[in-house]
Design a protein around this motif. Structure first.
Motif, mmCIF file in Angstrom:
data_model
loop_
_atom_site.group_PDB
_atom_site.id
_atom_site.type_symbol
_atom_site.label_atom_id
_atom_site.label_comp_id
_atom_site.label_asym_id
_atom_site.label_seq_id
_atom_site.Cartn_x
_atom_site.Cartn_y
_atom_site.Cartn_z
ATOM 1 N N LYS A 70 0.831 -1.202 0.000
ATOM 2 C CA LYS A 70 0.000 0.000 0.000
ATOM 3 C C LYS A 70 0.868 1.255 0.000
ATOM 4 N N VAL A 71 0.478 2.201 -0.841
ATOM 5 C CA VAL A 71 1.175 3.480 -0.958
ATOM 6 C C VAL A 71 0.222 4.579 -0.507
ATOM 7 N N SER A 72 0.711 5.451 0.349
ATOM 8 C CA SER A 72 -0.061 6.626 0.778
ATOM 9 C C SER A 72 0.542 7.855 0.107
ATOM 10 N N ILE A 73 -0.222 8.461 -0.789
ATOM 11 C CA ILE A 73 0.259 9.613 -1.550
ATOM 12 C C ILE A 73 -0.188 10.887 -0.840
ATOM 13 N N HIS A 74 0.775 11.739 -0.522
ATOM 14 C CA HIS A 74 0.493 12.977 0.205
ATOM 15 C C HIS A 74 0.691 14.172 -0.730
ATOM 16 N N ILE A 75 -0.346 15.021 -0.779
ATOM 17 C CA ILE A 75 -0.287 16.209 -1.646
ATOM 18 C C ILE A 75 -0.552 17.436 -0.784
ATOM 19 N N PRO A 76 0.503 18.113 -0.305
ATOM 20 C CA PRO A 76 0.291 19.344 0.471
ATOM 21 C C PRO A 76 -0.044 20.496 -0.467
ATOM 22 N N ALA A 77 -0.929 21.379 -0.019
ATOM 23 C CA ALA A 77 -1.337 22.507 -0.869
ATOM 24 C C ALA A 77 -1.543 23.740 -0.006
ATOM 25 N N TYR A 78 -0.979 24.849 -0.456
ATOM 26 C CA TYR A 78 -1.109 26.121 0.264
ATOM 27 C C TYR A 78 -1.519 27.189 -0.746
ATOM 28 N N ILE A 96 -3.739 17.717 1.700
ATOM 29 C CA ILE A 96 -3.604 18.494 2.931
ATOM 30 C C ILE A 96 -3.594 19.972 2.578
ATOM 31 N N ILE A 97 -4.701 20.650 2.810
ATOM 32 C CA ILE A 97 -4.787 22.097 2.597
ATOM 33 C C ILE A 97 -4.362 22.773 3.897
ATOM 34 N N ASN A 98 -3.276 23.539 3.865
ATOM 35 C CA ASN A 98 -2.773 24.135 5.110
ATOM 36 C C ASN A 98 -2.729 25.655 5.022
ATOM 37 N N ASN A 99 -3.138 26.275 6.134
ATOM 38 C CA ASN A 99 -3.052 27.732 6.289
ATOM 39 C C ASN A 99 -3.698 28.479 5.126
ATOM 40 N N THR A 100 -4.823 27.996 4.690
ATOM 41 C CA THR A 100 -5.537 28.593 3.561
ATOM 42 C C THR A 100 -6.965 28.890 3.989
ATOM 43 N N PRO A 101 -7.214 30.029 4.636
ATOM 44 C CA PRO A 101 -8.555 30.296 5.184
ATOM 45 C C PRO A 101 -9.613 30.594 4.137
ATOM 46 N N GLY A 157 -13.857 9.394 -4.629
ATOM 47 C CA GLY A 157 -14.061 8.154 -3.898
ATOM 48 C C GLY A 157 -13.327 8.099 -2.573
ATOM 49 N N ASP A 158 -13.472 6.920 -1.929
ATOM 50 C CA ASP A 158 -12.967 6.753 -0.563
ATOM 51 C C ASP A 158 -11.448 6.790 -0.470
ATOM 52 N N ARG A 159 -10.763 6.498 -1.549
ATOM 53 C CA ARG A 159 -9.292 6.482 -1.483
ATOM 54 C C ARG A 159 -8.714 7.893 -1.329
ATOM 55 N N PHE A 160 -9.520 8.904 -1.552
ATOM 56 C CA PHE A 160 -9.045 10.287 -1.468
ATOM 57 C C PHE A 160 -9.548 10.896 -0.164
ATOM 58 N N LYS A 161 -8.607 11.311 0.671
ATOM 59 C CA LYS A 161 -8.922 11.890 1.973
ATOM 60 C C LYS A 161 -8.576 13.375 1.962
ATOM 61 N N PHE A 162 -9.497 14.199 2.386
ATOM 62 C CA PHE A 162 -9.311 15.654 2.384
ATOM 63 C C PHE A 162 -9.054 16.140 3.808
ATOM 64 N N LEU A 163 -7.974 16.900 3.993
ATOM 65 C CA LEU A 163 -7.637 17.478 5.299
ATOM 66 C C LEU A 163 -7.502 18.990 5.134
ATOM 67 N N ASN A 164 -8.286 19.717 5.895
ATOM 68 C CA ASN A 164 -8.183 21.181 5.888
ATOM 69 C C ASN A 164 -7.596 21.601 7.229
ATOM 70 N N ARG A 178 3.643 16.334 8.520
ATOM 71 C CA ARG A 178 3.677 15.566 9.770
ATOM 72 C C ARG A 178 2.261 15.141 10.187
ATOM 73 N N ILE A 179 1.321 16.065 10.044
ATOM 74 C CA ILE A 179 -0.068 15.730 10.374
ATOM 75 C C ILE A 179 -0.598 14.669 9.406
ATOM 76 N N ALA A 180 -0.198 14.780 8.138
ATOM 77 C CA ALA A 180 -0.618 13.768 7.165
ATOM 78 C C ALA A 180 -0.122 12.380 7.562
ATOM 79 N N MET A 181 1.103 12.323 8.108
ATOM 80 C CA MET A 181 1.621 11.029 8.556
ATOM 81 C C MET A 181 0.746 10.438 9.664
ATOM 82 N N GLN A 182 0.219 11.297 10.505
ATOM 83 C CA GLN A 182 -0.649 10.806 11.582
ATOM 84 C C GLN A 182 -1.960 10.263 11.029
#
Length: 853
Positions: free
Chosen positions: A390-398, A425-430, A446-453, A466-470
Motif C-alpha cells: 500500500k502506498v499513501s500519496i500525500h499532496i500538500p497545498a497552500y 492536505i490544505i494548510n493555512n488557507t482560510p 471516492g474513498d481512497r481520497f482523503k481531504f484534510l483542511n 507531519r499531520i498527514a503522517m498521523q
C-alpha cells in the motif's frame, strides 16, 4: 637564455641604500651601517655608484664607497622645495670637496621632465654649482630632453642621458640596439661633448608596456648584452639600479624591480654562464609533486577508463602548476600594501573556485569518457508485480489554484496501482474559494481520497506533512509525495514501487518535469535549465548513492521515514533534509531519470528567483545542520563517497555561485581605484583562473547537455542563460543563510490567475552590477593605451563576471517583451517567408494554375 659575460664589473650602478622595509618617500633616511652594508653588497659587481640626493644620510655614500675602492657620482635632488634644494647642493659640494673618489655632481634628476624646473631655472642652478667646484657638473634627463634643449647641453660639463627603452615600449630583443643608436644620435647632435648613459636598465617583474615585457631572464640578458656592447664601444654608463626598491609602487607595477640585486641584496643573475630562472627547479618540483598528489585520488575511482583518468590527472597537474606559480610569485615579488590585500583576497576566493573546477572536470571526464551509469533505474516491465504494498500519496497545498489541483488529483485517480490512498492536505488557507472545490472533488473521486483542511499549522509544509503522517493508513508501507501542480503518469507506482522489494532501499526518486514550457521563451529556458540537474547531476550522484531528495515525485519507505524522525521544520527544504537523514542512517536511495510527473513552471522570473532563493537558503540550513555528519568520524553510516558527493555538491552549487558573485562585486569595487588612482590591477595569475574556470564551466555545460539532455542547441543556450541568471539570487541566499536563522517559507507562484499582472522589473540589482562590470571592462580596454596584458585580462575577467548579472537582466527584459512569445516569432517567420524572392508571384497565381503547377 644565453648572453655575453661581464668580464669584470659593471661601470656604475644607481645606489639607494635603504632597507627593504624603508620608504624614503615618507621622509625615512638611512644610516651609516645600512650604507656600509649596501656598499659591501654591490662592490663585487660595480666600479662606481650614483646617488640621487645628498640629504637624509646619503652624503655619507662617497666616503664609505671609497673604503671599498668605488667611485661615486653625487646627486643633488632638485624640486620646488627651495629650502631643501639649498641643503642638497651644499651637501653635494661638501661631499665632492672631502672625497677624491667623487667623479661628478648631478644637479637634479629629470627635473625638466617632471616640470619641477624650467630649463632656464635649472641652467642657473647648474652654473651656480659649477662656480663652486672643480668636479664635472651635469643634470640627469631623458635622452629626448637633451635633444630638445641644446642650451642645456651647453651649460653642463657632460651629458647624463637616461635611456630606458622599457618606457618606450621597445621589445626586449631590440633594446640594446635601440639604446646604442640613441647614443650615436646624441654624439652626432653634439660632437665632441662627453656623453654618459646615466640610466639604463630593464625590470625583472611587473606589467608589459606595449611590446616591452619585463622578466627575470629578459633583464639578465639585456643587462649583460648591453654591458658587453658598451665596454666594447667605450661607452660610459650607469645601470639603474643596484637594488630592487619595494617602496616604488608609485612607478607602476615595474617600479620595484629594476635592481641588479633584489631587496635582500642577493644578485638576481650571474655575470657569466647560462641564464636560468632562479626558482625554476623548485617551482617545477612543486608543480610536479602537487600534480601527482592531486592525481592520486583519481585512481580510487571505480570503473576508471584511461581517457577519463588522463583528463582528470591533466586538470590536477594544471592546478598543481598554478599553485606552484602562485607560490613563486609570492616569493619573488614585492606584494605590499593594497596589492597584498588584493592578492590574499583573490587567493581566498580562487581556491574554492579551483576546487569546483576540478569537480566539474571530473564530472565531465566521467560522463564523456567513463563507463555508463550502473545504478540508474530503467523502465520496468509492463506486468503488474505479484506484491502490491500500500502506498499513501500525500499532496500538500497552500493557496493553490483549485483547477490546477483538480488536474493533479484526476491523474492520481488514474494510477495503475490497486493499493493506494491519497491525502490532500490544505494548510493555512482560510479562503474557502481555495479549498471547498477540492473537498468536493475528493468526495467525487471516492474513498481512497482523503481531504484534510488545516487552517492553522506551524512549521510550513513540513508541519502539514507531519499531520498527514498521523492520518496515514496503518498498513501503508510507502509514502509518496507530489506537489499540488503535478500530473503523474499512470505507471508511476507500478514501475517504481517494486524497487522497495530490496529491504535496504529507503528512497526512490523520479525527476521533476514540466508541462508548460511552451508558454514562452523564458519558460522554455527555465524548463531546459531544470532538466540539466535531473539528467546530469542526479544521475552521477546516484552512482554514489548520494542523490538530492526533492519534495515531489518521491517515494519513501515509511519505516525509513520514522527512523529518520519524520518531516522536520528546522529547514525550509524539509524534503532534502529528510532524504539526507534517511541516507545517513544507512538506507539506500535509488533514482530514475524517466519522467513520471509533469508540474508547472514558476509563473514569472521573480517567482523563479524566489524558488531558487528558497532552495539555496534551505541548502545553507542543511549545511549548518549536517556538516558534522560529513566528517570521517561524523557518527553516521555514510560512506566516504557519499560524504564527498554531498560536501562537494554543496560547495559546487552554493560555493561557486556565492564566491563568483562576491568576486564580481569586489572586482567592480576595485575598478575606480584602477581608473582613478592608477592602482595596479591583479596579476595575471589571479585573473587567468577566473577566465579559465568560466571556460571550463561553458565546456562542462555544453558537453554534458549535449551528451545527457535531450534538447536542442537553442534550448541549451536558454538553459545556460537561465542558470547564470540566478547566480546573484543564490549568492544572496547564502548570505542570508549566515545572517538569518529562519526565514519564512515562500510559496512559488504557479498556475496563478494573476500571472499576467503588471510587475516591477525583477532584476534591477543584477542589471546595475552587470552593467557596471561590462562598462568597466570597456573603459579599461579603451584606456589601456600601452596594451598592458594584465589590464586586458582584468577587463576580460570583468566582462566574464558580468555575464550572470546580464543574463538576469536579459530575462527580466525578455519577460515583458513581445519577443518572449512564440506567436511573435511565428509571425516574424511568416513575414520573412513572404519576402522571399518569387513568393509574391507564386501567391498571386490563380488557384487553377497553382494547382496545375
Amino acid at each position: 637564455m644565453s648572453a655575453p659575460a661581464v668580464p669584470d664589473r659593471f661601470a656604475s650602478m644607481s645606489f639607494a641604500p635603504y632597507g627593504r622595509d624603508a620608504n624614503p618617500d615618507k621622509g625615512q633616511g638611512t644610516t651609516e651601517a645600512q650604507i656600509r652594508a649596501d656598499i659591501d653588497a654591490v662592490a663585487p659587481y660595480t666600479k662606481a655608484v650614483r646617488t640621487y640626493a645628498s640629504t637624509g644620510g646619503l652624503d655619507m655614500v662617497p666616503r664609505l664607497a671609497a673604503e671599498d675602492g668605488l667611485k661615486a657620482t653625487v646627486g643633488a635632488w632638485i624640486d620646488k622645495d627651495e629650502k631643501r634644494n639649498e641643503a642638497e647642493i651644499a651637501n653635494a659640494l661638501d661631499a665632492a670637496r672631502k672625497n677624491s673618489n667623487v667623479t661628478g655632481i648631478v644637479v637634479g634628476n629629470e627635473s625638466i621632465l617632471r616640470a619641477e624646473k624650467t630649463p632656464e631655472e635649472l641652467i642657473a642652478i647648474i652654473r651656480k654649482v659649477k662656480s663652486q667646484t672643480n668636479v664635472p657638473v651635469t643634470t640627469g634627463e631623458t635622452w629626448d630632453v637633451w635633444m630638445d634643449h641644446p642650451e642645456l647641453v651647453s651649460a653642463v660639463d657632460y651629458i647624463a642621458a637616461h635611456i630606458l627603452p622599457y618606457w618606450e615600449g621597445v621589445p626586449a630583443n631590440q633594446v640594446v640596439d635601440r639604446s646604442i643608436n640613441i647614443y650615436e644620435r646624441l654624439r652626432a647632435a653634439y660632437p665632441g661633448k662627453r656623453i654618459v648613459i646615466a640610466e639604463f636598465g630593464w625590470p625583472s617583474g611587473g606589467y608589459n608596456r606595449d611590446g616591452a615585457v619585463p622578466g627575470e631572464l629578459e633583464q639578465a640578458q639585456i643587462i649583460r648584452d648591453f654591458a658587453a656592447r658598451a665596454d666594447a664601444l667605450g661607452i660610459e654608463y650607469n645601470l639603474i639600479e643596484a637594488f630592487d626598491a619595494p617602496w616604488k609602487s608609485f612607478e607602476g607595477s615595474v617600479g620595484q624591480y629594476w635592481g641588479i640585486l633584489d631587496a635582500n641584496r642577493a644578485p638576481k643573475f650571474p655575470l657569466s654562464g647560462p641564464l636560468v630562472a632562479s626558482n625554476y627547479t623548485e617551482t617545477a618540483a612543486i608543480a610536479l609533486l602537487l600534480g601527482i598528489a592531486f592525481s592520486i585520488p583519481v585512481f580510487r575511482i571505480g570503473r576508471l577508463t584511461f581517457t577519463q583518468a588522463a583528463v582528470m590527472s591533466g586538470a590536477a597537474a594544471l592546478v598543481g602548476a598554478w599553485i606552484a606559480t602562485v607560490t613563486d610569485y609570492w616569493l619573488t615579488h614585492y606584494v605590499v600594501g593594497g596589492n597584498k590585500v588584493t592578492f590574499v583576497a583573490s587567493i581566498v576566493l580562487l581556491v574554492p573556485l579551483v576546487v569546483i573546477m576540478l569537480y566539474r572536470v571530473e564530472e565531465l571526464a566521467t560522463i564523456a569518457f567513463g563507463k555508463t551509469p550502473q545504478r540508474l533505474l530503467r523502465n520496468a516491465s509492463a506486468a503488474m508485480p505479484t506484491r502490491t504494498p500500500k502506498v499513501s500519496i500525500h499532496i500538500p497545498a497552500y493557496k493553490e489554484p483549485p483547477e490546477m489541483l483538480k488536474q493533479t488529483l484526476d491523474s492520481v485517480a488514474r494510477l495503475n496501482w490497486p493499493n493506494f490512498e491519497c491525502l490532500v492536505i490544505i494548510n493555512n488557507t482560510p479562503d474557502p474559494a481555495f479549498w471547498e472545490p477540492i473537498e468536493a472533488h475528493c468526495r467525487e473521486l471516492g474513498d481512497r481520497f482523503k481531504f484534510l483542511n488545516l487552517p492553522k499549522v506551524e512549521g510550513f509544509k513540513a508541519g502539514a506533512l507531519r499531520i498527514a503522517m498521523q492520518k496515514t493508513a496503518p498498513d501503508a508501507e510507502i509514502i509518496g509525495v507530489i506537489d499540488a501542480d503535478y500530473v503523474v503518469d499512470p505507471n508511476w507506482l507500478r514501475d517504481l514501487v517494486p524497487t522497495f522489494e530490496d529491504p535496504t532501499v529507503g528512497i526512490v526518486q523520479a525527476p521533476q518535469e514540466h508541462r508548460d514550457g511552451d508558454r514562452s521563451l523564458m519558460h522554455e529556458a527555465m524548463n531546459a535549465e531544470y532538466a540539466g540537474f535531473f539528467d546530469i547531476g542526479m544521475v552521477q550522484r546516484n552512482e554514489h548513492d548520494a542523490i538530492v531528495v526533492h519534495g515531489t515525485m518521491c517515494l519513501i519507505r515509511r519505516a525509513a521515514m520514522v527512523e529518520a524522525g519524520d518531516w522536520s521544520s528546522d529547514t525550509i527544504c524539509e524534503d532534502t533534509d529528510l532524504g539526507l537523514s534517511i541516507v545517513e542512517r544507512g538506507w539506500k536511495s535509488q533514482y530514475t531519470n524517466t519522467r513520471y510527473g509533469w508540474g508547472l513552471l514558476p509563473d514569472d522570473f521573480a517567482s523563479f528567483k524566489k524558488q531558487r532563493h528558497r532552495w539555496a537558503y534551505g541548502g545553507m540550513q542543511i549545511v549548518k545542520k549536517h556538516w558534522r555528519n560529513m566528517l570521517p568520524n561524523g557518527g553516521t553510516r555514510l560512506s566516504s563517497a557519499q560524504r564527498r558527493e554531498f560536501s562537494i555538491g554543496w560547495v559546487s552549487w552554493l560555493g561557486s555561485e556565492s564566491i563568483g558573485a562576491l568576486a564580481a562585486v569586489l572586482s567592480l569595487a576595485w575598478v575606480p581605484f584602477v581608473l582613478g588612482l592608477g592602482i595596479a590591477v591583479p596579476a595575471r595569475i589571479l585573473t587567468v583562473p577566473i577566465v579559465f574556470c568560466f571556460g571550463i564551466y561553458v565546456l562542462h555545460f555544453c558537453a554534458l547537455y549535449r551528451l545527457r539532455v535531450a534538447t536542442t542547441p537553442l534550448r541549451m543556450l536558454g538553459a545556460a542563460i537561465a542558470a547564470m541568471a540566478v547566480q546573484f539570487t543564490v549568492a544572496k541566499a547564502v548570505y542570508d543563510g549566515f545572517r538569518y536563522k529562519d526565514l519564512a517559507f515562500a510559496r512559488t507562484a504557479k498556475g496563478s490567475w494573476l500571472a499576467n499582472a503588471a510587475r516591477a522589473f525583477p532584476a534591477l540589482p543584477e542589471a546595475v552590477i552587470g552593467g557596471g562590470l561590462l562598462l568597466s571592462a570597456i573603459a579599461l580596454r579603451m584606456t589601456n593605451w600601452h596594451a598592458v596584458v594584465e589590464i586586458n585580462l582584468f577587463a576580460l575577467a570583468l566582462a566574464v563576471q558580468s555575464l550572470p548579472f546580464l543574463a538576469a537582466a536579459f530575462i527580466g527584459w525578455l519577460e515583458g517583451s513581445p519577443l518572449n512569445l512564440f506567436a511573435t516569432w511565428r509571425a516574424m517567420g511568416a513575414r520573412a517567408q513572404a519576402l522571399l524572392p518569387g513568393r509574391a508571384i507564386r501567391d498571386s497565381q490563380p488557384v487553377t494554375e497553382k494547382a496545375r503547377s
